[in-house]
Design a protein around this motif. Sequence first.
Motif, PDB file in Angstrom:
ATOM      1  N   ALA A  96     -26.878 -16.334  13.639  1.00 36.42           N
ATOM      2  CA  ALA A  96     -27.366 -16.720  12.315  1.00 36.42           C
ATOM      3  C   ALA A  96     -27.305 -15.554  11.339  1.00 36.42           C
ATOM      4  N   GLY A  97     -27.499 -14.356  11.832  1.00 36.17           N
ATOM      5  CA  GLY A  97     -27.474 -13.183  10.962  1.00 36.17           C
ATOM      6  C   GLY A  97     -26.118 -12.514  10.885  1.00 36.17           C
ATOM      7  N   ARG A  98     -25.103 -13.132  11.512  1.00 38.94           N
ATOM      8  CA  ARG A  98     -23.748 -12.569  11.547  1.00 38.94           C
ATOM      9  C   ARG A  98     -23.773 -11.115  12.017  1.00 38.94           C
ATOM     10  N   THR A  99     -24.410 -10.903  13.140  1.00 39.46           N
ATOM     11  CA  THR A  99     -24.494  -9.572  13.719  1.00 39.46           C
ATOM     12  C   THR A  99     -24.418  -9.709  15.224  1.00 39.46           C
ATOM     13  N   THR A 100     -24.714  -8.636  15.957  1.00 39.72           N
ATOM     14  CA  THR A 100     -24.629  -8.658  17.410  1.00 39.72           C
ATOM     15  C   THR A 100     -26.013  -8.769  18.030  1.00 39.72           C
ATOM     16  N   GLN A 101     -26.035  -9.204  19.282  1.00 41.09           N
ATOM     17  CA  GLN A 101     -27.305  -9.322  19.989  1.00 41.09           C
ATOM     18  C   GLN A 101     -27.957  -7.951  20.152  1.00 41.09           C
ATOM     19  N   SER A 102     -27.153  -6.931  20.399  1.00 36.73           N
ATOM     20  CA  SER A 102     -27.711  -5.586  20.553  1.00 36.73           C
ATOM     21  C   SER A 102     -28.337  -5.096  19.259  1.00 36.73           C
ATOM     22  N   ALA A 103     -27.730  -5.448  18.107  1.00 38.48           N
ATOM     23  CA  ALA A 103     -28.294  -5.040  16.820  1.00 38.48           C
ATOM     24  C   ALA A 103     -29.630  -5.728  16.573  1.00 38.48           C
ATOM     25  N   ILE A 104     -29.717  -7.017  16.924  1.00 37.32           N
ATOM     26  CA  ILE A 104     -30.972  -7.750  16.776  1.00 37.32           C
ATOM     27  C   ILE A 104     -32.048  -7.131  17.671  1.00 37.32           C
ATOM     28  N   SER A 105     -31.688  -6.807  18.902  1.00 35.36           N
ATOM     29  CA  SER A 105     -32.644  -6.210  19.832  1.00 35.36           C
ATOM     30  C   SER A 105     -33.147  -4.869  19.321  1.00 35.36           C
ATOM     31  N   LEU A 106     -32.239  -4.068  18.754  1.00 33.41           N
ATOM     32  CA  LEU A 106     -32.619  -2.752  18.235  1.00 33.41           C
ATOM     33  C   LEU A 106     -33.577  -2.891  17.043  1.00 33.41           C
ATOM     34  N   LYS A 107     -33.292  -3.857  16.165  1.00 36.42           N
ATOM     35  CA  LYS A 107     -34.174  -4.070  15.010  1.00 36.42           C
ATOM     36  C   LYS A 107     -35.565  -4.495  15.470  1.00 36.42           C
ATOM     37  N   LEU A 108     -35.613  -5.388  16.462  1.00 41.03           N
ATOM     38  CA  LEU A 108     -36.910  -5.820  16.976  1.00 41.03           C
ATOM     39  C   LEU A 108     -37.663  -4.653  17.609  1.00 41.03           C
ATOM     40  N   LYS A 109     -36.936  -3.837  18.374  1.00 38.43           N
ATOM     41  CA  LYS A 109     -37.565  -2.690  19.026  1.00 38.43           C
ATOM     42  C   LYS A 109     -38.178  -1.751  17.989  1.00 38.43           C
ATOM     43  N   ARG A 110     -37.443  -1.485  16.908  1.00 35.87           N
ATOM     44  CA  ARG A 110     -37.951  -0.593  15.866  1.00 35.87           C
ATOM     45  C   ARG A 110     -39.170  -1.198  15.166  1.00 35.87           C
ATOM     46  N   LEU A 111     -39.129  -2.528  14.952  1.00 34.99           N
ATOM     47  CA  LEU A 111     -40.272  -3.184  14.318  1.00 34.99           C
ATOM     48  C   LEU A 111     -41.495  -3.107  15.222  1.00 34.99           C
TER      49      LEU A 111
END
Length: 300
Positions: free
Chosen positions: A44-59
């Motif tokens: 949905a965000g036109r990105t990668t699963q690893s990028a989503i995981s990294l953003k969540l981790k930082r949040l």
Amino acid sequence: MNSDIRNQDLKWQERMVDRPLDLDAVQAFVRIADYGSFTRAAEAGRTTQSAISLKLKRLEERLGCRLVERTPRHVELSARGLAFLEQARALLAAHDRACAVVAPRRRHLSIGISDHVAGPELPLLIARMTAGDPQLSIGIRIGSSGDLLRAFDRREIDTAIVRFQEGRDDGETIAEEQFGWFAAGSWRHRAGEPLPLATMPEPCGVRVLAGALLDQAGIAWTEVFTGGGVTAVAAAVAAGVGIAALSPRMVPLGTVDVGPQLGLPRLPRLPVVLYSRDRDGPAGRAVAALAAAYRTAIRG
């Protein structure tokens, strides 16, 4: 013990005002909550699963708590995550309203969705699309796959989500959906009579496929009901008029797949294909969100 809890809460509140939240990370968290999947959130965000995981981790590091509980089969929000979700949505909405004040230009996106694809989830999916950009207006056209593809080719619509069409290879397959032969639970086939079918009118591809499979299997059939849409066909099935080739998403409660019982030919998995000229910007993100949502709805 109560003193320790109060101290932890005070420390958590101090971290909250220490530095602003990353809105991209907040958006990633909301998408994970909406889709229940890191993979769908990334699509949905036109990105990668690893990028989503990294953003969540930082949040989570920024907030000092775990927002999402990960399991091998699914994703669930933690108690803190559930509490944060409503505020996260409010934060993103406030951001969008602030941007709209200085950038009020509206963008229109016209989407055609096959009647055999639209499904009961459509209102929720539209809400998700419009929530992502308040300045994006969306028009939805429901019709047959063939008609919608012709409208797409004539540039009457920007995006089409349809069933697979022979002779076309310029679309993106976003999911494959199993169909079945559905009838009301109380319906019984009368021995010696042709199989009564409820269908949509031509050029419905599902209707053509169902008839061809029955003919190949040497099963006599007759068309007893023709509905102007899947909703009408499903209603006829629920009323006991006959059987229909439908997706399980589309059938009312109380209907059953009678294919195995009657020895009917197995219906194949039918692809759902996306055609779109909008790949970038707000419209592209809305289309990506819709495609990801359909992947979730169809695959479960």
